[in-house]
Scaffold this active site. Structure first.
Site, short mmCIF file in Angstrom:
data_model
loop_
_atom_site.label_atom_id
_atom_site.label_comp_id
_atom_site.label_asym_id
_atom_site.label_seq_id
_atom_site.Cartn_x
_atom_site.Cartn_y
_atom_site.Cartn_z
CE LYS A 1 0.02 3.42 4.85
NZ LYS A 1 -0.10 3.41 6.40
CB SER B 1 5.09 -2.12 12.00
OG SER B 1 4.62 -0.81 12.62
CD GLU C 1 -3.61 -2.88 7.13
OE1 GLU C 1 -2.54 -3.02 6.95
OE2 GLU C 1 -4.06 -1.79 6.99
N GLY D 1 2.25 2.04 10.89
CA GLY D 1 3.52 3.02 10.78
C GLY D 1 4.10 3.35 11.91
CG ASN E 1 -1.61 1.01 1.33
OD1 ASN E 1 -1.72 2.13 0.51
ND2 ASN E 1 -2.32 1.28 2.70
CD GLU F 1 -3.04 5.04 6.76
OE1 GLU F 1 -3.06 5.35 5.64
OE2 GLU F 1 -2.10 4.78 7.60
CG HIS G 1 -5.92 1.66 5.11
ND1 HIS G 1 -5.62 2.38 6.13
CD2 HIS G 1 -4.70 0.88 5.02
CE1 HIS G 1 -4.31 2.21 6.38
NE2 HIS G 1 -3.91 1.49 5.70
C1 PEP Z 1 -0.86 0.05 6.13
O1 PEP Z 1 -1.24 1.33 6.20
O2 PEP Z 1 -1.60 -0.56 5.38
C2 PEP Z 1 0.27 -0.54 6.74
C3 PEP Z 1 0.47 -1.85 7.09
O3 PEP Z 1 1.47 0.32 7.01
P1 PEP Z 1 2.89 -0.06 7.62
O4 PEP Z 1 3.22 -1.50 6.95
O5 PEP Z 1 3.55 1.35 7.20
O6 PEP Z 1 2.59 -0.16 9.25
#
Ligand code: PEP
Length: 252
Positions: A10, A205, A160, A166, A8, A95, A93
């Protein structure tokens, strides 16, 4: 089950950066036992889909509108994303749930729109840190699943935890395994037999150093990767960790 490693991107990447990253992935991916997917910003979709046509790397979008067309300034519909070359779409997601107030009902409408347009949906669920501290994670995730997935859902689910995205923090392996078992049970109860075969990704992460451990957990069917998907070597290291699990060779 063949794992899916999805990136992703973003809101990152101009045309030149995105094309270079995609070219680097394509040149180095080699033969993989997992499926590899990148989800760049919508502005790059058509270019990267054309660039990667014939490659093993799949291309997807990060969101779609629930309506196929109309007066929705700034939004992009599922048929438009399909037309641009996307085959997949990330929906719900955290976000988007947080920044755009997307409810489970909105995510459900988007899933239906995506499937109608021929896009494979990846639906994200996950609890906040406060919800986990209160012991509410199983209830929260079950409600998100039953509220966001239609009864004939045949796509992918991504667990997630919001607090792991992040931040460099991940749940313990035991907590990931427990949640994935809970998601599997909820999918079977909500979708019947189909729910037993859907891939459940872990996201939050994921990086080269923890990918092998996470990808080898029961009911983990791949990873949704944010930050580490912007570095070709890191994203490919995660894909190779998944491959090592598939072939029984534990990396690192
Ligand atoms: C995400 O936003 O889908 C995600 C998993 O981000 P990160 O790997 O940076 O934690």
């Amino acid at each position: 089950m063949r794992q899916l490693i999805a990136g992703n991107w973003k809101m990152n990447g101009k045309l030149a950066d995105g094309a270079a990253l995609a070219a680097s992935l394509d040149a180095q991916a080699g033969d993989l036992a997992c499926d590899l997917l990148i989800c760049p910003p919508a502005t790059l979709l058509a270019t990267l889909a054309a660039q990667l046509s014939g490659s093993k790397i799949h291309v997807g979008a990060q969101d779609c509108h629930a309506k196929p067309s109309g007066a929705h300034t700034g939004d992009i519909s599922a048929p438009m994303l399909r037309d641009a070359g996307a085959a997949w779409v990330i929906l719900g997601h955290s976000e988007r749930r947080a920044d755009h107030g997307e409810s489970d009902a909105v995510v459900l409408a988007k899933v239906l729109a995506a499937v109608a347009a021929g896009l494979a949906p990846i639906v994200c669920v996950g609890e906040t840190e406060a919800q986990r501290l209160a012991g509410e994670q199983n209830t929260v995730v079950a409600l998100q699943l039953t509220g966001s997935l239609p009864p004939d859902f045949a796509g992918v689910v991504a667990y997630e935890p919001v607090w792991a995205i992040g931040t460099g923090r991940t749940p313990s392996e035991a907590d990931v395994a427990e949640m994935h078992a809970h998601i599997r049970a909820t999918l079977v109860s909500h979708l019947g037999a189909t729910g037993g075969g859907l891939r459940i990704l872990y996201g939050g992460s994921v990086k080269p150093s923890n990918a092998a451990a996470l990808m080898s957990l029961p009911e983990v069917g791949g990873a949704l990767v944010g930050g580490a998907s912007l570095v070709a070597a890191d994203f490919l290291a995660i894909a190779h960790a998944s491959d090592a699990v598939a072939t029984g060779v534990r990396a690192g």
